[in-house]
Write an enzyme that holds these catalytic residues in place. Structure first.
Site, PDB file in Angstrom:
ATOM      1  N   ASP A  17       0.824  -1.208   0.000  1.00  0.00           N
ATOM      2  CA  ASP A  17       0.000   0.000   0.000  1.00  0.00           C
ATOM      3  C   ASP A  17       0.862   1.262   0.000  1.00  0.00           C
ATOM      4  O   ASP A  17       1.958   1.269   0.564  1.00  0.00           O
ATOM      5  CB  ASP A  17      -0.890  -0.019   1.257  1.00  0.00           C
ATOM      6  CG  ASP A  17      -2.085   0.897   1.117  1.00  0.00           C
ATOM      7  OD1 ASP A  17      -2.286   1.475   0.030  1.00  0.00           O
ATOM      8  OD2 ASP A  17      -2.819   1.054   2.110  1.00  0.00           O
ATOM      9  N   ASN A  23     -10.522  -3.182  -6.871  1.00  0.00           N
ATOM     10  CA  ASN A  23      -9.711  -2.187  -7.601  1.00  0.00           C
ATOM     11  C   ASN A  23     -10.288  -1.828  -8.975  1.00  0.00           C
ATOM     12  O   ASN A  23      -9.893  -0.826  -9.567  1.00  0.00           O
ATOM     13  CB  ASN A  23      -8.254  -2.661  -7.761  1.00  0.00           C
ATOM     14  CG  ASN A  23      -7.444  -2.582  -6.485  1.00  0.00           C
ATOM     15  OD1 ASN A  23      -6.473  -3.306  -6.309  1.00  0.00           O
ATOM     16  ND2 ASN A  23      -7.815  -1.688  -5.565  1.00  0.00           N
TER      17      ASN A  23
HETATM   18  C1  FPP Z   1      -1.728   0.247  -3.410  1.00  0.00           C
HETATM   19  O1  FPP Z   1      -1.340   1.576  -3.581  1.00  0.00           O
HETATM   20  C2  FPP Z   1      -1.219  -0.607  -4.463  1.00  0.00           C
HETATM   21  C3  FPP Z   1      -1.981  -1.192  -5.440  1.00  0.00           C
HETATM   22  C4  FPP Z   1      -3.418  -0.994  -5.607  1.00  0.00           C
HETATM   23  C5  FPP Z   1      -1.394  -2.058  -6.452  1.00  0.00           C
HETATM   24  C6  FPP Z   1      -0.064  -2.685  -6.152  1.00  0.00           C
HETATM   25  C7  FPP Z   1       0.584  -2.877  -7.452  1.00  0.00           C
HETATM   26  C8  FPP Z   1       1.888  -2.854  -7.727  1.00  0.00           C
HETATM   27  C9  FPP Z   1       2.936  -2.760  -6.703  1.00  0.00           C
HETATM   28  C10 FPP Z   1       2.382  -2.898  -9.128  1.00  0.00           C
HETATM   29  C11 FPP Z   1       1.803  -3.905 -10.040  1.00  0.00           C
HETATM   30  C12 FPP Z   1       1.741  -5.294  -9.547  1.00  0.00           C
HETATM   31  C13 FPP Z   1       2.369  -6.372 -10.015  1.00  0.00           C
HETATM   32  C14 FPP Z   1       2.017  -7.689  -9.423  1.00  0.00           C
HETATM   33  C15 FPP Z   1       3.372  -6.359 -11.085  1.00  0.00           C
HETATM   34  P1  FPP Z   1      -2.464   2.690  -3.684  1.00  0.00           P
HETATM   35  O2  FPP Z   1      -2.595   3.082  -5.106  1.00  0.00           O
HETATM   36  O3  FPP Z   1      -3.716   2.225  -3.029  1.00  0.00           O
HETATM   37  O4  FPP Z   1      -1.786   3.839  -2.847  1.00  0.00           O
HETATM   38  P2  FPP Z   1      -2.498   4.963  -1.949  1.00  0.00           P
HETATM   39  O5  FPP Z   1      -3.235   4.217  -0.861  1.00  0.00           O
HETATM   40  O6  FPP Z   1      -1.346   5.754  -1.441  1.00  0.00           O
HETATM   41  O7  FPP Z   1      -3.400   5.723  -2.858  1.00  0.00           O
END
Ligand code: FPP
Length: 251
Positions: free
Chosen positions: A24, A72
């Site tokens: 996250d 998501n």
């Molecule tokens: C949360 O950050 C993260 C995600 C929703 C996706 C995680 C994905 C990756 C690390 C990259 C792609 C994955 C793979 C398996 C190659 P957020 O966007 O919710 O952050 P925030 O809470 O700060 O808005």
């Protein structure tokens, strides 16, 4: 999968064997730099690579990461397509190396509803690494813990209709989950300071230790993983028992 001995004292110096990470904070990492969220996700992939690389040094044999949840899909279409693009890029650039390094890749979650090429990538990644057993990398993609439980329950209903078997044991349900076959889950890490499971590994979390770290996911790597593992090793795992008691079989 669930019959674990009560661990006397701390969790021990060897574990955790299986760590799950809620990656996250990509968006906040980017916002703090005045950059688009896309950049946060891109850097998130680099953090994932660093973490997979470092994990075996801590005795970790299985790493499960939350790449994309069933919820998501509610994000803006550009962000969804960006995340899909990152998975394509990650697999095409890293699959050969993962295969060479003995990593078995498993994708947890529903296959239905995935773009056709991603569904193909998922199958290819699993097939090409199916023979590996040095390390297991599970990527939860189009995954929700409740949906996974529903699917496992549905499989049992189908079995009952087919075979007339109406009793259900814990192991029957566990065998129908998309992460079946992984070692029992020892530790769940969530980065960015948020403290919730967000529908991740609900069944598997039963006796896992939870560690919440203030680091944003794009800044993650060996150092932060070392801190999570050290915290885990200080924990006193009892699995519902008491450390000094002999474990009696039920029934
Ligand atoms: C949360 O950050 C993260 C995600 C929703 C996706 C995680 C994905 C990756 C690390 C990259 C792609 C994955 C793979 C398996 C190659 P957020 O966007 O919710 O952050 P925030 O809470 O700060 O808005």
């Amino acid at each position: 999968m669930h019959a674990r001995p009560a661990a006397p004292g701390g969790a021990g110096p060897e574990g955790p064997a299986h760590v799950a990470i809620i990656m996250d904070g990509n968006g906040r990492w980017a916002e703090r730099r005045g950059a688009p969220r896309t950049l946060g996700h891109r850097e998130g992939v680099q953090a994932l690579k660093r973490t997979v690389q470092a994990a075996p040094d801590f005795g970790i044999r299985c790493l499960t990461v939350f790449g994309f949840s069933t919820e998501n899909w509610r994000r803006p279409v550009e962000e969804v397509s960006d995340l899909m693009g990152l998975v394509r890029a990650y697999v095409s650039s890293d699959l050969e190396r993962l295969e060479r390094e003995g990593v078995r890749v498993r994708i947890l979650g529903r296959r239905t509803g995935l773009p056709a090429d991603i569904a193909g990538i998922v199958v290819r990644a699993e097939e090409r690494t199916a023979h590996n057993d040095r390390f297991r990398l599970q990527v939860a993609f189009n995954y929700g813990g409740q949906a996974d439980l529903v699917d496992a329950a549905q499989a049992l209903v189908d079995r009952a209709a087919r075979e007339g078997r109406f009793e259900v044991a814990e192991d029957d349900l566990a065998a129908g989950l998309s992460g079946a076959g992984a070692p029992p889950l020892d530790l769940i890490v969530r980065t960015s300071g948020e403290q919730r499971l967000s529908n991740f590994l609900l069944w598997e979390a039963a006796y896992a230790e939870l560690v919440f770290q203030d680091v944003l996911w794009p800044d993650y790597g060996a150092e932060a993983l070392a801190a999570a593992v050290a915290e885990y090793r200080r924990r006193n795992r009892r699995f519902g028992g008491r450390p000094a008691q002999p474990v009696l079989a039920a029934g």
